[in-house]
Design a protein around this motif. Structure first.
Motif, PDB file in Angstrom:
ATOM      1  N   THR A   1     -45.397  52.017 -29.070  1.00 14.30           N
ATOM      2  CA  THR A   1     -45.114  51.662 -30.462  1.00 14.30           C
ATOM      3  C   THR A   1     -45.892  50.428 -30.881  1.00 14.30           C
ATOM      4  O   THR A   1     -46.403  50.354 -32.010  1.00 14.30           O
ATOM      5  CB  THR A   1     -43.600  51.421 -30.651  1.00 14.30           C
ATOM      6  N   GLY A   2     -45.996  49.441 -29.978  1.00 13.25           N
ATOM      7  CA  GLY A   2     -46.784  48.256 -30.284  1.00 13.25           C
ATOM      8  C   GLY A   2     -48.255  48.591 -30.499  1.00 13.25           C
ATOM      9  O   GLY A   2     -48.901  48.049 -31.405  1.00 13.25           O
ATOM     10  N   LEU A   3     -48.794  49.505 -29.683  1.00 17.05           N
ATOM     11  CA  LEU A   3     -50.169  49.958 -29.885  1.00 17.05           C
ATOM     12  C   LEU A   3     -50.326  50.629 -31.247  1.00 17.05           C
ATOM     13  O   LEU A   3     -51.315  50.409 -31.963  1.00 17.05           O
ATOM     14  CB  LEU A   3     -50.568  50.939 -28.782  1.00 17.05           C
ATOM     15  N   ASN A   4     -49.347  51.436 -31.608  1.00 14.16           N
ATOM     16  CA  ASN A   4     -49.429  52.149 -32.886  1.00 14.16           C
ATOM     17  C   ASN A   4     -49.394  51.212 -34.080  1.00 14.16           C
ATOM     18  O   ASN A   4     -49.995  51.504 -35.126  1.00 14.16           O
ATOM     19  CB  ASN A   4     -48.280  53.162 -32.997  1.00 14.16           C
ATOM     20  N   SER A   5     -48.694  50.099 -33.950  1.00 14.95           N
ATOM     21  CA  SER A   5     -48.636  49.154 -35.064  1.00 14.95           C
ATOM     22  C   SER A   5     -50.015  48.553 -35.356  1.00 14.95           C
ATOM     23  O   SER A   5     -50.309  48.180 -36.497  1.00 14.95           O
ATOM     24  CB  SER A   5     -47.628  48.040 -34.767  1.00 14.95           C
ATOM     25  N   VAL A   6     -50.863  48.485 -34.330  1.00 17.15           N
ATOM     26  CA  VAL A   6     -52.213  47.945 -34.502  1.00 17.15           C
ATOM     27  C   VAL A   6     -53.230  49.059 -34.764  1.00 17.15           C
ATOM     28  O   VAL A   6     -54.113  48.925 -35.613  1.00 17.15           O
ATOM     29  CB  VAL A   6     -52.624  47.125 -33.257  1.00 17.15           C
ATOM     30  N   LEU A   7     -53.094  50.170 -34.050  1.00 23.28           N
ATOM     31  CA  LEU A   7     -54.065  51.262 -34.165  1.00 23.28           C
ATOM     32  C   LEU A   7     -53.808  52.147 -35.383  1.00 23.28           C
ATOM     33  O   LEU A   7     -54.713  52.848 -35.828  1.00 23.28           O
ATOM     34  CB  LEU A   7     -54.042  52.112 -32.891  1.00 23.28           C
ATOM     35  N   ARG A   8     -52.571  52.189 -35.880  1.00 23.93           N
ATOM     36  CA  ARG A   8     -52.185  52.931 -37.089  1.00 23.93           C
ATOM     37  C   ARG A   8     -52.651  54.390 -37.056  1.00 23.93           C
ATOM     38  O   ARG A   8     -53.418  54.839 -37.901  1.00 23.93           O
ATOM     39  CB  ARG A   8     -52.750  52.240 -38.336  1.00 23.93           C
TER      40      ARG A   8
END
Length: 214
Positions: free
Chosen positions: A137-144
């Motif tokens: 989820t943390g990766l997704n917040s940056v990678l979108r």
């Protein structure tokens, strides 16, 4: 400068957060009140325009990340703890059986060379699964990523967590068979940490989604 449009969107979100807190107090369910934290974060992220910065951050995924601060591990164990135990026992039994002959598997119990290994609830992998999902989820917040890409990789992340937990159980069982006290600290935690890192490695190496347009 904060746009009027964003300010207009924040008002109902903050009202929704207040409603969740009211329901939490009325129904005496703290978990409901905790959901208001995610709504607050989402509203503040929109208000600050995090998705419109030179290095944008997704308000949706950022707010979802804060959900992991809630006591969701106990909820996860109650809902899918036993299926996780069974799946981990099945996979780890296959790994152990490939190394040690005569390995017996009976549900969540594994017998290898006279050593009894029980895949109990703490060994279900719920903790590692939540940590890996929080990292994802943390990766997704940056990678979108686009939602369908995030969904597919989310399913893959569940698989990574399950395989990593099964390898952890197999290593623990192997240690017990060879007379190593793998249940003692810090060795027990070190094995868990190494397998967790290995579970996250595919995300670090291969997860490169195309970001959604702003």
């Amino acid at each position: 400068m904060i746009s009027n449009h964003r300010s207009f969107l924040d008002a109902p979100l903050l009202m929704a957060a207040a409603l969740l807190r009211f329901l939490s107090q009325t129904l005496a369910i703290n978990l409901i009140g905790g959901l208001a934290l995610a709504v607050d974060v989402y509203a503040l992220a929109l208000l600050l325009g995090l998705d419109r910065r030179p290095k944008p951050v997704s308000p949706m995924w950022l707010s979802a990340l804060f959900l992991f601060s809630l006591p969701v591990e106990a909820v996860l164990e109650r809902m899918v703890g036993y299926p996780l135990q069974l799946a981990s026992a099945e996979l780890s039994c296959g790994i152990i059986g490939a190394v040690y002959e005569g390995t017996l598997c009976e549900g969540v119990r594994i017998t290898v060379q006279g050593v009894d290994v029980l895949v109990d609830l703490p060994c279900s992998g719920a903790t590692g699964l939540l940590l890996l999902l929080a990292f994802f989820t943390g990766l997704n917040s940056v990678l979108r990523p686009r939602l369908h890409v995030a969904f597919l990789w989310g399913v893959a992340t569940l698989g990574f967590a399950l395989i990593g937990n099964s390898v952890r159980i197999a290593l623990l069982a192997g240690g017990l068979v060879n007379g190593i006290d793998v249940m003692a600290e810090p060795l027990h935690s070190l094995i868990g940490l190494v397998t967790l890192v290995l579970s996250a490695l595919p995300l670090v190496l291969f997860y490169r989604p195309h970001p959604v347009s702003r």
